[in-house]
Design a protein around this motif. Structure first.
Motif, PDB file in Angstrom:
ATOM      1  N   ILE A 125       0.841  -1.198   0.000  1.00  0.00           N
ATOM      2  CA  ILE A 125       0.000   0.000   0.000  1.00  0.00           C
ATOM      3  C   ILE A 125       0.886   1.261   0.000  1.00  0.00           C
ATOM      4  O   ILE A 125       0.528   2.279  -0.605  1.00  0.00           O
ATOM      5  CB  ILE A 125      -0.956  -0.055   1.217  1.00  0.00           C
ATOM      6  N   PHE A 126       2.068   1.177   0.611  1.00  0.00           N
ATOM      7  CA  PHE A 126       2.955   2.338   0.633  1.00  0.00           C
ATOM      8  C   PHE A 126       3.634   2.546  -0.718  1.00  0.00           C
ATOM      9  O   PHE A 126       3.902   3.683  -1.114  1.00  0.00           O
ATOM     10  CB  PHE A 126       3.992   2.214   1.758  1.00  0.00           C
ATOM     11  N   THR A 127       3.902   1.459  -1.452  1.00  0.00           N
ATOM     12  CA  THR A 127       4.431   1.619  -2.816  1.00  0.00           C
ATOM     13  C   THR A 127       3.381   2.304  -3.687  1.00  0.00           C
ATOM     14  O   THR A 127       3.706   3.147  -4.532  1.00  0.00           O
ATOM     15  CB  THR A 127       4.840   0.258  -3.410  1.00  0.00           C
ATOM     16  N   ALA A 174       7.647  10.948   3.323  1.00  0.00           N
ATOM     17  CA  ALA A 174       7.046  10.994   4.654  1.00  0.00           C
ATOM     18  C   ALA A 174       5.635  11.544   4.513  1.00  0.00           C
ATOM     19  O   ALA A 174       5.412  12.534   3.811  1.00  0.00           O
ATOM     20  CB  ALA A 174       7.874  11.872   5.589  1.00  0.00           C
ATOM     21  N   PHE A 175       4.680  10.868   5.142  1.00  0.00           N
ATOM     22  CA  PHE A 175       3.282  11.307   5.078  1.00  0.00           C
ATOM     23  C   PHE A 175       2.603  11.011   6.403  1.00  0.00           C
ATOM     24  O   PHE A 175       3.078  10.176   7.207  1.00  0.00           O
ATOM     25  CB  PHE A 175       2.539  10.640   3.899  1.00  0.00           C
ATOM     26  N   LEU A 176       1.467  11.674   6.632  1.00  0.00           N
ATOM     27  CA  LEU A 176       0.747  11.494   7.895  1.00  0.00           C
ATOM     28  C   LEU A 176       0.117  10.114   7.962  1.00  0.00           C
ATOM     29  O   LEU A 176      -0.440   9.625   6.960  1.00  0.00           O
ATOM     30  CB  LEU A 176      -0.345  12.565   8.034  1.00  0.00           C
ATOM     31  N   ASP A 177       0.223   9.476   9.120  1.00  0.00           N
ATOM     32  CA  ASP A 177      -0.469   8.207   9.355  1.00  0.00           C
ATOM     33  C   ASP A 177      -1.976   8.477   9.320  1.00  0.00           C
ATOM     34  O   ASP A 177      -2.464   9.428   9.920  1.00  0.00           O
ATOM     35  CB  ASP A 177      -0.053   7.632  10.716  1.00  0.00           C
ATOM     36  N   GLU A 196       1.493  -4.509  10.380  1.00  0.00           N
ATOM     37  CA  GLU A 196       0.300  -4.269   9.560  1.00  0.00           C
ATOM     38  C   GLU A 196       0.670  -4.034   8.097  1.00  0.00           C
ATOM     39  O   GLU A 196       0.035  -4.583   7.199  1.00  0.00           O
ATOM     40  CB  GLU A 196      -0.468  -3.056  10.119  1.00  0.00           C
ATOM     41  N   VAL A 197       1.685  -3.240   7.872  1.00  0.00           N
ATOM     42  CA  VAL A 197       2.116  -2.943   6.497  1.00  0.00           C
ATOM     43  C   VAL A 197       3.569  -3.417   6.337  1.00  0.00           C
ATOM     44  O   VAL A 197       4.484  -2.818   6.918  1.00  0.00           O
ATOM     45  CB  VAL A 197       2.006  -1.430   6.187  1.00  0.00           C
ATOM     46  N   PRO A 198       3.789  -4.492   5.556  1.00  0.00           N
ATOM     47  CA  PRO A 198       5.139  -5.054   5.436  1.00  0.00           C
ATOM     48  C   PRO A 198       6.008  -4.304   4.434  1.00  0.00           C
ATOM     49  O   PRO A 198       6.487  -4.854   3.442  1.00  0.00           O
ATOM     50  CB  PRO A 198       4.871  -6.495   4.985  1.00  0.00           C
ATOM     51  N   VAL A 249       8.945  -1.207   4.988  1.00  0.00           N
ATOM     52  CA  VAL A 249       9.644  -0.462   6.054  1.00  0.00           C
ATOM     53  C   VAL A 249       9.062   0.939   6.254  1.00  0.00           C
ATOM     54  O   VAL A 249       8.860   1.678   5.283  1.00  0.00           O
ATOM     55  CB  VAL A 249      11.147  -0.312   5.717  1.00  0.00           C
ATOM     56  N   HIS A 250       8.813   1.272   7.505  1.00  0.00           N
ATOM     57  CA  HIS A 250       8.407   2.641   7.839  1.00  0.00           C
ATOM     58  C   HIS A 250       8.763   2.946   9.278  1.00  0.00           C
ATOM     59  O   HIS A 250       8.649   2.100  10.159  1.00  0.00           O
ATOM     60  CB  HIS A 250       6.913   2.870   7.597  1.00  0.00           C
ATOM     61  N   VAL A 251       9.196   4.184   9.500  1.00  0.00           N
ATOM     62  CA  VAL A 251       9.491   4.688  10.838  1.00  0.00           C
ATOM     63  C   VAL A 251       8.296   5.514  11.289  1.00  0.00           C
ATOM     64  O   VAL A 251       7.858   6.416  10.572  1.00  0.00           O
ATOM     65  CB  VAL A 251      10.757   5.579  10.822  1.00  0.00           C
ATOM     66  N   LYS A 272      -4.906   4.281  21.670  1.00  0.00           N
ATOM     67  CA  LYS A 272      -5.679   5.523  21.714  1.00  0.00           C
ATOM     68  C   LYS A 272      -5.460   6.234  20.376  1.00  0.00           C
ATOM     69  O   LYS A 272      -4.331   6.570  20.026  1.00  0.00           O
ATOM     70  CB  LYS A 272      -5.183   6.389  22.868  1.00  0.00           C
ATOM     71  N   LYS A 273      -6.502   6.403  19.597  1.00  0.00           N
ATOM     72  CA  LYS A 273      -6.348   6.995  18.263  1.00  0.00           C
ATOM     73  C   LYS A 273      -7.018   8.365  18.203  1.00  0.00           C
ATOM     74  O   LYS A 273      -8.010   8.621  18.892  1.00  0.00           O
ATOM     75  CB  LYS A 273      -6.948   6.059  17.214  1.00  0.00           C
ATOM     76  N   GLU A 274      -6.456   9.204  17.359  1.00  0.00           N
ATOM     77  CA  GLU A 274      -6.941  10.569  17.180  1.00  0.00           C
ATOM     78  C   GLU A 274      -7.781  10.617  15.904  1.00  0.00           C
ATOM     79  O   GLU A 274      -7.370  10.081  14.880  1.00  0.00           O
ATOM     80  CB  GLU A 274      -5.716  11.469  17.020  1.00  0.00           C
TER      81      GLU A 274
HETATM   82  P1  5GP Z   1       2.612  -1.109  11.398  1.00  0.00           P
HETATM   83  O1  5GP Z   1       2.785  -1.866  10.088  1.00  0.00           O
HETATM   84  O2  5GP Z   1       3.860  -0.371  11.782  1.00  0.00           O
HETATM   85  O3  5GP Z   1       2.123  -2.013  12.494  1.00  0.00           O
HETATM   86  O4  5GP Z   1       1.478  -0.043  11.206  1.00  0.00           O
HETATM   87  C1  5GP Z   1       1.147   0.486   9.954  1.00  0.00           C
HETATM   88  C2  5GP Z   1       0.691   1.927  10.119  1.00  0.00           C
HETATM   89  O5  5GP Z   1       0.332   2.409   8.832  1.00  0.00           O
HETATM   90  C3  5GP Z   1      -0.526   2.108  11.036  1.00  0.00           C
HETATM   91  O6  5GP Z   1      -0.223   3.108  11.999  1.00  0.00           O
HETATM   92  C4  5GP Z   1      -1.635   2.546  10.085  1.00  0.00           C
HETATM   93  O7  5GP Z   1      -2.529   3.482  10.655  1.00  0.00           O
HETATM   94  C5  5GP Z   1      -0.880   3.132   8.915  1.00  0.00           C
HETATM   95  N1  5GP Z   1      -1.562   2.961   7.630  1.00  0.00           N
HETATM   96  C6  5GP Z   1      -2.103   1.809   7.150  1.00  0.00           C
HETATM   97  N2  5GP Z   1      -2.598   2.007   5.916  1.00  0.00           N
HETATM   98  C7  5GP Z   1      -2.363   3.301   5.615  1.00  0.00           C
HETATM   99  C8  5GP Z   1      -2.656   4.101   4.465  1.00  0.00           C
HETATM  100  O8  5GP Z   1      -3.233   3.662   3.469  1.00  0.00           O
HETATM  101  N3  5GP Z   1      -2.261   5.409   4.507  1.00  0.00           N
HETATM  102  C9  5GP Z   1      -1.615   5.930   5.585  1.00  0.00           C
HETATM  103  N4  5GP Z   1      -1.267   7.236   5.518  1.00  0.00           N
HETATM  104  N5  5GP Z   1      -1.322   5.211   6.683  1.00  0.00           N
HETATM  105  C10 5GP Z   1      -1.701   3.910   6.694  1.00  0.00           C
END
Ligand code: 5GP
Length: 129
Positions: free
Chosen positions: A3-5, A25-28, A87-89, A91-93, A108-110
């Motif tokens: 999804i990040f690609t 870099a983009f907002l979660d 959740e997303v395989p 790499v992301h910081v 706790k989510k905003e």
């Molecule tokens: P992790 O893989 O580190 O456990 O978490 C993946 C992070 O990516 C989560 O904090 C989730 O909210 C975020 N995320 C998942 N899908 C998307 C997306 O399509 N767009 C954005 N901006 N963030 C996402």
């Protein structure tokens, strides 16, 4: 393809705060706190320690610059950093403006509106050097 690609390729939208040749870099989308940002290598790799040492150091260097922009944009105690990737395989910081441990716990989510995301991303991008 992750999804990040798809975000890197512009096939999916994001609230972008910074970009260069190798990183974005983009907002979660489901932030722990206001300004929660993901720093992503454009090259798709599953696990952070599968990066070469050079790629890892470059990711940290770019994350440092994004963290500095966050510090200038958001009132908080400090910027927390974590790497998970369950959740997303790809790499992301996670860079998270925190005021307490709860902000690092991914529970706790905003909730932010589209307009709030847009303004936030613009402010952070404006402070990125
Ligand atoms: P992790 O893989 O580190 O456990 O978490 C993946 C992070 O990516 C989560 O904090 C989730 O909210 C975020 N995320 C998942 N899908 C998307 C997306 O399509 N767009 C954005 N901006 N963030 C996402």
């Amino acid at each position: 393809m992750s999804i990040f690609t798809k975000i890197v390729n512009g096939e999916l939208p994001s609230y972008k705060v910074a970009e260069n040749e190798d990183f974005i870099a983009f907002l979660d989308i489901n932030p722990n706190a206001k300004g929660h940002t993901l720093v992503v290598p454009k090259k798709e790799e599953n696990k952070i320690f599968d990066l070469s040492k050079e790629e890892y150091v470059a990711l940290m260097d770019f994350s440092y610059r994004v963290a500095k922009a966050l510090e200038k944009s958001i009132v908080c105690n400090r910027i927390g950093m974590s790497v998970i990737g369950l959740e997303v395989p790809h790499v992301h910081v996670h860079l998270i403006p925190i005021n307490g441990m709860a902000d690092m716990q991914f529970m706790k989510k905003e909730k932010l509106s589209n307009d709030e995301f847009v303004v936030l991303a613009k402010n952070i991008a404006g402070n990125f050097e």
